[in-house]
Design a protein around this motif. Structure first.
Motif, PDB file in Angstrom:
ATOM      1  N   VAL A 105      -4.274  -2.153  -6.776  1.00  8.84           N
ATOM      2  CA  VAL A 105      -3.601  -1.292  -5.809  1.00  8.84           C
ATOM      3  C   VAL A 105      -2.311  -0.629  -6.315  1.00  8.84           C
ATOM      4  O   VAL A 105      -1.564  -1.346  -7.072  1.00  8.84           O
ATOM      5  CB  VAL A 105      -3.274  -2.244  -4.619  1.00  8.84           C
ATOM      6  CG1 VAL A 105      -2.462  -1.327  -3.641  1.00  8.84           C
ATOM      7  CG2 VAL A 105      -4.495  -2.702  -4.032  1.00  8.84           C
ATOM      8  N   GLY A 106      -2.371   0.727  -5.961  1.00 10.63           N
ATOM      9  CA  GLY A 106      -0.974   1.300  -6.612  1.00 10.63           C
ATOM     10  C   GLY A 106      -1.524   2.466  -7.509  1.00 10.63           C
ATOM     11  O   GLY A 106      -0.737   3.521  -7.804  1.00 10.63           O
ATOM     12  N   CYS A 107      -2.645   2.359  -8.058  1.00  8.65           N
ATOM     13  CA  CYS A 107      -3.162   3.276  -9.123  1.00  8.65           C
ATOM     14  C   CYS A 107      -3.678   4.534  -8.519  1.00  8.65           C
ATOM     15  O   CYS A 107      -4.318   4.512  -7.460  1.00  8.65           O
ATOM     16  CB  CYS A 107      -4.436   2.672  -9.771  1.00  8.65           C
ATOM     17  SG  CYS A 107      -5.431   3.862 -10.889  1.00  8.65           S
ATOM     18  N   VAL A 108      -3.257   5.572  -8.862  1.00  9.45           N
ATOM     19  CA  VAL A 108      -3.543   6.986  -8.381  1.00  9.45           C
ATOM     20  C   VAL A 108      -5.328   7.207  -8.367  1.00  9.45           C
ATOM     21  O   VAL A 108      -5.974   7.789  -7.477  1.00  9.45           O
ATOM     22  CB  VAL A 108      -3.159   8.119  -9.017  1.00  9.45           C
ATOM     23  CG1 VAL A 108      -3.483   9.518  -8.532  1.00  9.45           C
ATOM     24  CG2 VAL A 108      -1.492   7.905  -8.995  1.00  9.45           C
ATOM     25  N   TYR A 109      -6.026   7.025  -9.543  1.00  5.84           N
ATOM     26  CA  TYR A 109      -7.236   6.895  -9.709  1.00  5.84           C
ATOM     27  C   TYR A 109      -7.988   5.796  -8.434  1.00  5.84           C
ATOM     28  O   TYR A 109      -8.956   6.350  -7.902  1.00  5.84           O
ATOM     29  CB  TYR A 109      -7.824   6.027 -10.973  1.00  5.84           C
ATOM     30  CG  TYR A 109      -8.031   6.966 -12.067  1.00  5.84           C
ATOM     31  CD1 TYR A 109      -9.036   7.469 -12.647  1.00  5.84           C
ATOM     32  CD2 TYR A 109      -6.602   7.333 -12.605  1.00  5.84           C
ATOM     33  CE1 TYR A 109      -8.872   8.549 -13.727  1.00  5.84           C
ATOM     34  CE2 TYR A 109      -6.665   8.256 -13.805  1.00  5.84           C
ATOM     35  CZ  TYR A 109      -7.668   8.675 -14.399  1.00  5.84           C
ATOM     36  OH  TYR A 109      -7.467   9.222 -15.426  1.00  5.84           O
ATOM     37  N   ARG A 110      -7.589   4.820  -8.137  1.00  3.75           N
ATOM     38  CA  ARG A 110      -8.081   3.958  -7.142  1.00  3.75           C
ATOM     39  C   ARG A 110      -7.824   4.562  -5.689  1.00  3.75           C
ATOM     40  O   ARG A 110      -8.795   4.521  -4.718  1.00  3.75           O
ATOM     41  CB  ARG A 110      -7.384   2.755  -7.245  1.00  3.75           C
ATOM     42  CG  ARG A 110      -7.712   1.577  -5.969  1.00  3.75           C
ATOM     43  CD  ARG A 110      -7.434   0.249  -6.201  1.00  3.75           C
ATOM     44  NE  ARG A 110      -7.731  -0.645  -5.288  1.00  3.75           N
ATOM     45  CZ  ARG A 110      -7.740  -1.893  -5.465  1.00  3.75           C
ATOM     46  NH1 ARG A 110      -7.905  -2.498  -6.499  1.00  3.75           N
ATOM     47  NH2 ARG A 110      -8.288  -2.716  -4.574  1.00  3.75           N
ATOM     48  N   HIS A 111      -6.693   5.132  -5.471  1.00  9.06           N
ATOM     49  CA  HIS A 111      -6.329   5.827  -4.382  1.00  9.06           C
ATOM     50  C   HIS A 111      -7.164   7.157  -4.193  1.00  9.06           C
ATOM     51  O   HIS A 111      -7.868   7.296  -2.910  1.00  9.06           O
ATOM     52  CB  HIS A 111      -4.765   6.323  -4.259  1.00  9.06           C
ATOM     53  CG  HIS A 111      -4.271   7.106  -3.120  1.00  9.06           C
ATOM     54  ND1 HIS A 111      -4.459   8.431  -2.601  1.00  9.06           N
ATOM     55  CD2 HIS A 111      -3.749   6.385  -1.939  1.00  9.06           C
ATOM     56  CE1 HIS A 111      -3.901   8.494  -1.518  1.00  9.06           C
ATOM     57  NE2 HIS A 111      -3.378   7.321  -1.092  1.00  9.06           N
ATOM     58  N   ARG A 112      -7.578   7.993  -5.127  1.00 11.59           N
ATOM     59  CA  ARG A 112      -8.511   9.148  -5.051  1.00 11.59           C
ATOM     60  C   ARG A 112      -9.659   8.618  -4.662  1.00 11.59           C
ATOM     61  O   ARG A 112     -10.445   9.425  -3.978  1.00 11.59           O
ATOM     62  CB  ARG A 112      -8.448   9.744  -6.276  1.00 11.59           C
ATOM     63  CG  ARG A 112      -7.081  10.553  -6.537  1.00 11.59           C
ATOM     64  CD  ARG A 112      -7.506  12.054  -5.674  1.00 11.59           C
ATOM     65  NE  ARG A 112      -6.387  13.103  -6.169  1.00 11.59           N
ATOM     66  CZ  ARG A 112      -5.008  12.834  -5.854  1.00 11.59           C
ATOM     67  NH1 ARG A 112      -4.747  11.945  -5.088  1.00 11.59           N
ATOM     68  NH2 ARG A 112      -4.178  13.716  -6.450  1.00 11.59           N
ATOM     69  N   MET A 113     -10.211   7.398  -5.189  1.00 13.26           N
ATOM     70  CA  MET A 113     -11.654   7.007  -4.940  1.00 13.26           C
ATOM     71  C   MET A 113     -11.944   6.562  -3.669  1.00 13.26           C
ATOM     72  O   MET A 113     -12.532   6.845  -2.856  1.00 13.26           O
ATOM     73  CB  MET A 113     -11.992   6.082  -6.209  1.00 13.26           C
ATOM     74  CG  MET A 113     -13.191   5.346  -6.188  1.00 13.26           C
ATOM     75  SD  MET A 113     -13.761   4.329  -7.737  1.00 13.26           S
ATOM     76  CE  MET A 113     -12.278   3.363  -7.836  1.00 13.26           C
ATOM     77  N   THR A 114     -10.780   5.604  -3.343  1.00  7.00           N
ATOM     78  CA  THR A 114     -11.231   5.194  -1.917  1.00  7.00           C
ATOM     79  C   THR A 114     -10.739   6.102  -0.793  1.00  7.00           C
ATOM     80  O   THR A 114     -11.395   5.939   0.262  1.00  7.00           O
ATOM     81  CB  THR A 114     -10.199   3.852  -1.612  1.00  7.00           C
ATOM     82  OG1 THR A 114      -8.848   4.220  -2.032  1.00  7.00           O
ATOM     83  CG2 THR A 114     -10.738   2.763  -2.706  1.00  7.00           C
ATOM     84  N   ASP A 115     -10.053   6.860  -0.976  1.00 11.83           N
ATOM     85  CA  ASP A 115      -9.550   7.944   0.191  1.00 11.83           C
ATOM     86  C   ASP A 115     -10.902   8.767   0.207  1.00 11.83           C
ATOM     87  O   ASP A 115     -11.488   9.127   1.352  1.00 11.83           O
ATOM     88  CB  ASP A 115      -8.370   8.792  -0.272  1.00 11.83           C
ATOM     89  CG  ASP A 115      -7.192   8.351   0.226  1.00 11.83           C
ATOM     90  OD1 ASP A 115      -7.326   7.245   0.700  1.00 11.83           O
ATOM     91  OD2 ASP A 115      -6.242   9.204   0.126  1.00 11.83           O
ATOM     92  N   ALA A 116     -11.536   9.219  -1.067  1.00 13.90           N
ATOM     93  CA  ALA A 116     -12.923  10.228  -0.910  1.00 13.90           C
ATOM     94  C   ALA A 116     -13.760   9.239  -0.216  1.00 13.90           C
ATOM     95  O   ALA A 116     -14.622  10.090   0.616  1.00 13.90           O
ATOM     96  CB  ALA A 116     -13.253  10.584  -2.254  1.00 13.90           C
ATOM     97  N   LEU A 117     -14.069   7.993  -0.325  1.00 14.43           N
ATOM     98  CA  LEU A 117     -15.134   7.308   0.354  1.00 14.43           C
ATOM     99  C   LEU A 117     -14.813   7.177   1.736  1.00 14.43           C
ATOM    100  O   LEU A 117     -15.793   7.188   2.646  1.00 14.43           O
ATOM    101  CB  LEU A 117     -15.175   5.975  -0.232  1.00 14.43           C
ATOM    102  CG  LEU A 117     -15.806   5.966  -1.662  1.00 14.43           C
ATOM    103  CD1 LEU A 117     -15.822   4.639  -2.506  1.00 14.43           C
ATOM    104  CD2 LEU A 117     -17.243   6.477  -1.849  1.00 14.43           C
ATOM    105  N   ARG A 118     -13.609   6.893   2.045  1.00 13.95           N
ATOM    106  CA  ARG A 118     -13.348   6.871   3.638  1.00 13.95           C
ATOM    107  C   ARG A 118     -13.320   8.007   4.292  1.00 13.95           C
ATOM    108  O   ARG A 118     -13.953   8.056   5.456  1.00 13.95           O
ATOM    109  CB  ARG A 118     -11.904   6.611   3.709  1.00 13.95           C
ATOM    110  CG  ARG A 118     -11.392   5.014   3.297  1.00 13.95           C
ATOM    111  CD  ARG A 118     -10.067   4.693   3.881  1.00 13.95           C
ATOM    112  NE  ARG A 118      -9.500   3.393   3.266  1.00 13.95           N
ATOM    113  CZ  ARG A 118      -8.984   3.263   2.117  1.00 13.95           C
ATOM    114  NH1 ARG A 118      -8.458   3.901   1.452  1.00 13.95           N
ATOM    115  NH2 ARG A 118      -8.608   1.948   1.998  1.00 13.95           N
TER     116      ARG A 118
END
Length: 301
Positions: free
Chosen positions: A190-203
């Motif tokens: 948590v805190g990684c920009v890649y992870r943020h992009r990925m989960t936001d897109a799925l949401r």
């Protein structure tokens, strides 16, 4: 349109003041009196026609126009200092603290910085590789001098150069999103920009997902993807053989571009710092250029 020439001495004073958050400390660094520093800031504000710095008690606030000017000012000072550096000795030893991102092309960037050290015995570096958010925090704490890092929005403090790159979904060769009701994800913490992009897109498309493997180590993330543990997003510098790009036609949502930045403290840079910053800039731009050419070739007639 009126032509305004911004003197580099005023820009250097402005950048120094906002980096150290004090007119008095800036005066010490610049070998000027505190009233002279304040006068230079006022002269710069008069030239641009906007208030750049506001002092509220002991707190200093940089205006929106001031933040925008700061990025350009660092670029101007960098070019000025590189030009002056042509006539300076580069055999003087110096120590620089460099931060490189685990989540963007760390191997290539590390190779370039290492090669620069090997070419120049007088250049002494310490390198830290970490998640982008941790690098930003270390720069703000004055624990690093120069960083390459991903960032979310706006123009963060100490930003000098910025780029954008399009991430892609990747998975093992035999994996398809339709195989899973709950999409398995491989991610950085948590805190990684890649992870943020990925989960936001799925949401955004209400797609169910679950992070089943998490590691700050890019090698571990890549190995997990190649091994078929799950899906993730990567960019050209970190995509490897054994992975396939998953097109949005298979049901995965489109991704927002990533923002990559070069950040540094102008007050810490010096001639060697400018050389390191230029090498990092060239490396990133070469990677982006190569990626664009490959995409054009693959998408061409």
């Amino acid at each position: 349109m009126r032509i305004v020439n911004l003197p580099t001495d005023l820009l250097r004073t402005f950048v120094t003041v906002i980096e150290v958050k004090s007119h008095t400390r800036a005066a010490d660094l610049l070998n000027r009196s505190q009233p002279a520093v304040s006068l230079q800031i006022k002269r710069l504000e008069t030239l641009v026609g906007y208030k750049l710095i506001q002092q509220k008690g002991r707190s200093m606030h940089v205006s929106e126009k001031g933040e925008a000017l700061a990025m350009h000012a660092r670029q101007i000072l960098r070019l000025n200092d590189m030009a002056v550096g042509l006539f300076e000795r580069t055999d003087m030893e110096t120590d620089l603290r460099i931060g490189l991102p685990l989540d963007y092309g760390v191997r290539l960037l590390q190779q370039e910085v290492t090669a620069l050290m090997q070419e120049n015995a007088a250049l002494k570096l310490t390198m830290s590789c970490d998640l982008s958010q941790n690098l930003h925090d270390a720069l703000l704490r004055d624990e690093l001098d120069i960083i390459v890092a991903l960032y979310q929005d706006g123009d963060p403090q100490f930003l000098v150069q910025k780029w954008r790159e399009q991430p892609v979904w990747v998975a093992a060769q035999n994996m398809r999103p339709t195989q899973f009701e709950e999409l398995p994800l491989v991610a950085h913490p948590v805190g990684c920009v890649y992870r943020h992009r990925m989960t936001d897109a799925l949401r955004s498309v209400e797609r169910n997902w679950k992070v089943i493997f998490s590691s700050p180590d890019i090698d571990a993330v890549q190995e997990a993807v190649r091994g078929g543990l799950g899906f993730t997003i990567l960019t050209a510098p970190t995509t490897q053989n054994g992975m396939r790009q998953v097109p949005t036609s298979e049901g995965l949502p489109p991704l927002e571009p990533l923002r990559i930045g070069l950040f540094y403290r102008q007050t810490r840079l010096g001639s060697w710092g400018n050389i390191v910053a230029e090498r990092l800039t060239q490396t990133i731009e070469n990677v982006l250029s190569s990626h664009a050419e490959n995409s054009s070739t693959h998408n061409g007639p």
